[in-house]
Scaffold this motif. Sequence first.
Motif, PDB file in Angstrom:
ATOM      1  N   SER A   1      52.923 118.523   9.937  1.00 52.73           N
ATOM      2  CA  SER A   1      52.967 117.740  11.164  1.00 52.73           C
ATOM      3  C   SER A   1      51.581 117.746  11.805  1.00 52.73           C
ATOM      4  N   ARG A   2      51.432 117.037  12.938  1.00 53.58           N
ATOM      5  CA  ARG A   2      50.150 117.019  13.643  1.00 53.58           C
ATOM      6  C   ARG A   2      49.752 118.428  14.069  1.00 53.58           C
ATOM      7  N   LEU A   3      50.752 119.189  14.533  1.00 48.18           N
ATOM      8  CA  LEU A   3      50.486 120.559  14.979  1.00 48.18           C
ATOM      9  C   LEU A   3      50.030 121.418  13.808  1.00 48.18           C
ATOM     10  N   HIS A   4      50.727 121.252  12.646  1.00 48.18           N
ATOM     11  CA  HIS A   4      50.315 121.973  11.440  1.00 48.18           C
ATOM     12  C   HIS A   4      48.874 121.641  11.082  1.00 48.18           C
ATOM     13  N   SER A   5      48.538 120.352  11.198  1.00 51.82           N
ATOM     14  CA  SER A   5      47.196 119.953  10.784  1.00 51.82           C
ATOM     15  C   SER A   5      46.160 120.607  11.687  1.00 51.82           C
ATOM     16  N   PHE A   6      46.498 120.818  12.954  1.00 50.61           N
ATOM     17  CA  PHE A   6      45.559 121.509  13.835  1.00 50.61           C
ATOM     18  C   PHE A   6      45.480 122.989  13.467  1.00 50.61           C
ATOM     19  N   ARG A   7      46.662 123.591  13.282  1.00 52.41           N
ATOM     20  CA  ARG A   7      46.698 125.032  13.028  1.00 52.41           C
ATOM     21  C   ARG A   7      46.032 125.394  11.694  1.00 52.41           C
ATOM     22  N   PHE A   8      46.318 124.606  10.627  1.00 55.38           N
ATOM     23  CA  PHE A   8      45.800 124.990   9.315  1.00 55.38           C
ATOM     24  C   PHE A   8      44.593 124.169   8.880  1.00 55.38           C
ATOM     25  N   GLY A   9      44.358 123.034   9.537  1.00 53.02           N
ATOM     26  CA  GLY A   9      43.226 122.202   9.139  1.00 53.02           C
ATOM     27  C   GLY A   9      41.994 122.419  10.003  1.00 53.02           C
ATOM     28  N   ILE A  10      42.196 122.471  11.331  1.00 50.98           N
ATOM     29  CA  ILE A  10      41.039 122.538  12.230  1.00 50.98           C
ATOM     30  C   ILE A  10      40.750 123.969  12.683  1.00 50.98           C
TER      31      ILE A  10
ATOM     32  N   GLY B   1      44.353 116.848   4.105  1.00 48.31           N
ATOM     33  CA  GLY B   1      45.088 117.611   3.099  1.00 48.31           C
ATOM     34  C   GLY B   1      46.424 118.085   3.633  1.00 48.31           C
ATOM     35  N   VAL B   2      46.398 118.668   4.820  1.00 51.86           N
ATOM     36  CA  VAL B   2      47.642 119.193   5.410  1.00 51.86           C
ATOM     37  C   VAL B   2      48.611 118.047   5.671  1.00 51.86           C
ATOM     38  N   LEU B   3      48.098 116.943   6.217  1.00 48.50           N
ATOM     39  CA  LEU B   3      48.976 115.814   6.530  1.00 48.50           C
ATOM     40  C   LEU B   3      49.597 115.237   5.261  1.00 48.50           C
ATOM     41  N   SER B   4      48.776 115.119   4.198  1.00 48.61           N
ATOM     42  CA  SER B   4      49.297 114.508   2.978  1.00 48.61           C
ATOM     43  C   SER B   4      50.299 115.423   2.278  1.00 48.61           C
ATOM     44  N   ALA B   5      50.228 116.736   2.555  1.00 48.50           N
ATOM     45  CA  ALA B   5      51.206 117.656   1.982  1.00 48.50           C
ATOM     46  C   ALA B   5      52.456 117.737   2.848  1.00 48.50           C
ATOM     47  N   GLY B   6      52.544 116.890   3.862  1.00 50.04           N
ATOM     48  CA  GLY B   6      53.766 116.830   4.649  1.00 50.04           C
ATOM     49  C   GLY B   6      53.728 117.617   5.942  1.00 50.04           C
TER      50      GLY B   6
ATOM     51  N   PHE C   1      34.301 123.617  23.324  1.00 47.89           N
ATOM     52  CA  PHE C   1      35.383 123.627  22.339  1.00 47.89           C
ATOM     53  C   PHE C   1      35.607 122.223  21.790  1.00 47.89           C
ATOM     54  N   SER C   2      35.611 121.242  22.709  1.00 49.85           N
ATOM     55  CA  SER C   2      35.892 119.887  22.219  1.00 49.85           C
ATOM     56  C   SER C   2      34.772 119.423  21.286  1.00 49.85           C
ATOM     57  N   GLU C   3      33.531 119.842  21.588  1.00 44.96           N
ATOM     58  CA  GLU C   3      32.435 119.457  20.697  1.00 44.96           C
ATOM     59  C   GLU C   3      32.580 120.127  19.335  1.00 44.96           C
ATOM     60  N   ALA C   4      32.991 121.415  19.342  1.00 43.11           N
ATOM     61  CA  ALA C   4      33.167 122.123  18.066  1.00 43.11           C
ATOM     62  C   ALA C   4      34.282 121.476  17.253  1.00 43.11           C
ATOM     63  N   ILE C   5      35.352 121.095  17.942  1.00 47.26           N
ATOM     64  CA  ILE C   5      36.486 120.491  17.235  1.00 47.26           C
ATOM     65  C   ILE C   5      36.082 119.129  16.670  1.00 47.26           C
ATOM     66  N   GLU C   6      35.281 118.387  17.463  1.00 49.25           N
ATOM     67  CA  GLU C   6      34.855 117.073  16.975  1.00 49.25           C
ATOM     68  C   GLU C   6      33.947 117.187  15.757  1.00 49.25           C
ATOM     69  N   ALA C   7      33.201 118.298  15.675  1.00 44.50           N
ATOM     70  CA  ALA C   7      32.264 118.450  14.561  1.00 44.50           C
ATOM     71  C   ALA C   7      32.944 118.986  13.303  1.00 44.50           C
ATOM     72  N   SER C   8      34.266 119.271  13.383  1.00 48.83           N
ATOM     73  CA  SER C   8      34.919 119.883  12.228  1.00 48.83           C
ATOM     74  C   SER C   8      35.172 118.842  11.137  1.00 48.83           C
ATOM     75  N   ASP C   9      35.361 119.368   9.933  1.00 47.16           N
ATOM     76  CA  ASP C   9      35.540 118.507   8.762  1.00 47.16           C
ATOM     77  C   ASP C   9      36.942 117.902   8.766  1.00 47.16           C
ATOM     78  N   ARG C  10      37.019 116.623   8.417  1.00 41.59           N
ATOM     79  CA  ARG C  10      38.283 115.881   8.487  1.00 41.59           C
ATOM     80  C   ARG C  10      39.167 116.194   7.271  1.00 41.59           C
ATOM     81  N   LYS C  11      38.570 116.626   6.169  1.00 42.33           N
ATOM     82  CA  LYS C  11      39.309 116.695   4.900  1.00 42.33           C
ATOM     83  C   LYS C  11      40.472 117.678   4.915  1.00 42.33           C
ATOM     84  N   PRO C  12      40.304 118.906   5.456  1.00 44.49           N
ATOM     85  CA  PRO C  12      41.465 119.809   5.485  1.00 44.49           C
ATOM     86  C   PRO C  12      42.638 119.213   6.257  1.00 44.49           C
ATOM     87  N   VAL C  13      42.316 118.468   7.331  1.00 41.47           N
ATOM     88  CA  VAL C  13      43.380 117.847   8.122  1.00 41.47           C
ATOM     89  C   VAL C  13      44.138 116.837   7.262  1.00 41.47           C
TER      90      VAL C  13
END
Lengths: 295, 291
Positions: free
Chosen positions: B198-207, B191-196, B177-189
């Motif tokens: 939280s860190r949890l949101h960025s995981f839920r909707f970005g990763i 995007g979520v962070l810049s739209a306001g 799992f950690s390898e899959a998460i590390e290989a994920s694309d940074r851009k959606p994260v």
Amino acid sequence: MAKTLAILPPAQLAPLADAYSAAMAVKRRWTIGGLVLLVVFTLLSAWAGQVDLVKFWTGLPRFASYFYDIVPRLRFETFAADMVEWFWNFDGWLALLLDTLLVAYVGTLAGVLAGFVLCFLASANLTKSTPVRFIARRSLEFCRTFPEIVFALMFVYAFGFGPMPGVLAIAIHTAGALGKQFSEVVENVDMHPVEGLTASGANYVEAIRFGVVPQVLSNFVSYSLLRFEINVRGATVLGFVGAGGIGKELISSIRQFYYADVSAILVIIIGTVFLIDWLTEMLRHRLLGIEGDAR
Amino acid sequence: MSEPARPMRGLGEADRSELKRRYPQAFQAPIAERWLSLAIVVGGAALAIYTLWRFGFSPAKFIDGLDKLGIVAVLMMPPDPGSQLWNYASALAETLAIAFLGTLGSAILALPMGMLAANNVVANRIVHFASRRFLDTIRGVDTLIWALIWINVVGLGPFAGILAIMTSDFGSFGKLFSEAIEASDRKPVDGVLSAGGSRLHSFRFGILPQVLPVLMSQVLYYFESNTRSATIIGIVGAGGIGLYLANEIAQAEWQRVAFIILMILVTVSAIDWVSSKLRLAMIGRRSGATA
């Protein structure tokens, strides 16, 4: 910053919004259906598996205390003496560990050789005969369906106690597992060299030797090294059924509650597994590096 | 099949010496490389021969054992459960339950661990290193050993098997799992962070949307492999068909052994089939949705 969004007129917007919620509803129904199924299966399995959370909760302290018990009593003042006492049978365990490693090694080697021969027969691009391919694939499947310990149980009956049944059990399981992975690699090779060789008069074996093997060798070695790692772990427990190595010592010290021995053997096993993983990973990286230079 | 004509061969032979002079590499590998491969082959074979000698291998004993195996194979026919059919069936159900709950439980527990061990979620080197080594240690211990330890806690039976598979897969899933998460694309994260978010949101909707299909297919793959492991976990008393298998082998009830083996074979293939269909459906549906 201007915050104006162009909003479509309601007449155009309504069908799009409806389509969106319809699509979402379908997705939601799938998710909910899946979750319901999951819960049903979980409850069924909990019933069949005799899950008992009360027993788990009351037993949990024992889990912690087990680890507390197996940790040796090492004092700073008498550290060296305590270590010697903890690993009192170090030489004996090391010899058994060597047995385990050699079981894994010879088993892997024999399995690699068998898988190497069978993988070409199981590949659709090299073997046109359907019956040959069918037989090769089914026998590989049979070899890998059973965990090696099942074969070990039978071989201990046939060959007697000792490391030989372990070697054979690992060899058979490895042949099945690697044969499949190998044939997947072979099915993805570039067929042009094979066609060239066949056109210039090479027979089946020559075409494989000079057309296929150079393309697949580094992948084969990499998979074999990975399998060796897996087999080292597998070989540590083969002793449980009398098929040689450190496993026999481990199970008897667990059963007889020789706590310090359990932790000492586990430390030795885990350390060895780490070392083997590290070595094979390094080798595989080297190999892929060489591959990159050569081609 | 008659020997095919080889007209091209003669052509090649004619200027072979000329080709050899121009492209020596194509005819012979460099001397160092040849010595190295020779050394590897000789060393590997020598170690194998030493091992066979150390283990007291002799062809006569080997043939004797094969002979015994042949007799066993004959005695296995026809497979017959005797009066034990119902016991075997319920043990097989136990086996499936062990595999299912063990996989599910470890996947649920391993998700937070995978986040912790992924360096793009928790960017702390010490946490990263410690959690990786922790997972490695768990994976270094075989499922059967975990089963023995859990038997001490919850007693003999399938519950210990479930916990054993859960523990050992926790190590594997945490790593995967950690390898899959590390290989994920940074851009959606971002995007979520810049739209306001939280860190949890960025995981839920970005990763999570990126990695979920990968994780699900890994979980299904492990379910297949755990079905196989769960068939043997009974050998140490942790439930499932393995106990019967070991007992019937010990008592040389070969017809029953053959029946159990057939049952396992059929079940494992059925599970493989269902799970490969599910995996394909899941990956196909997801990738279709994102495209």
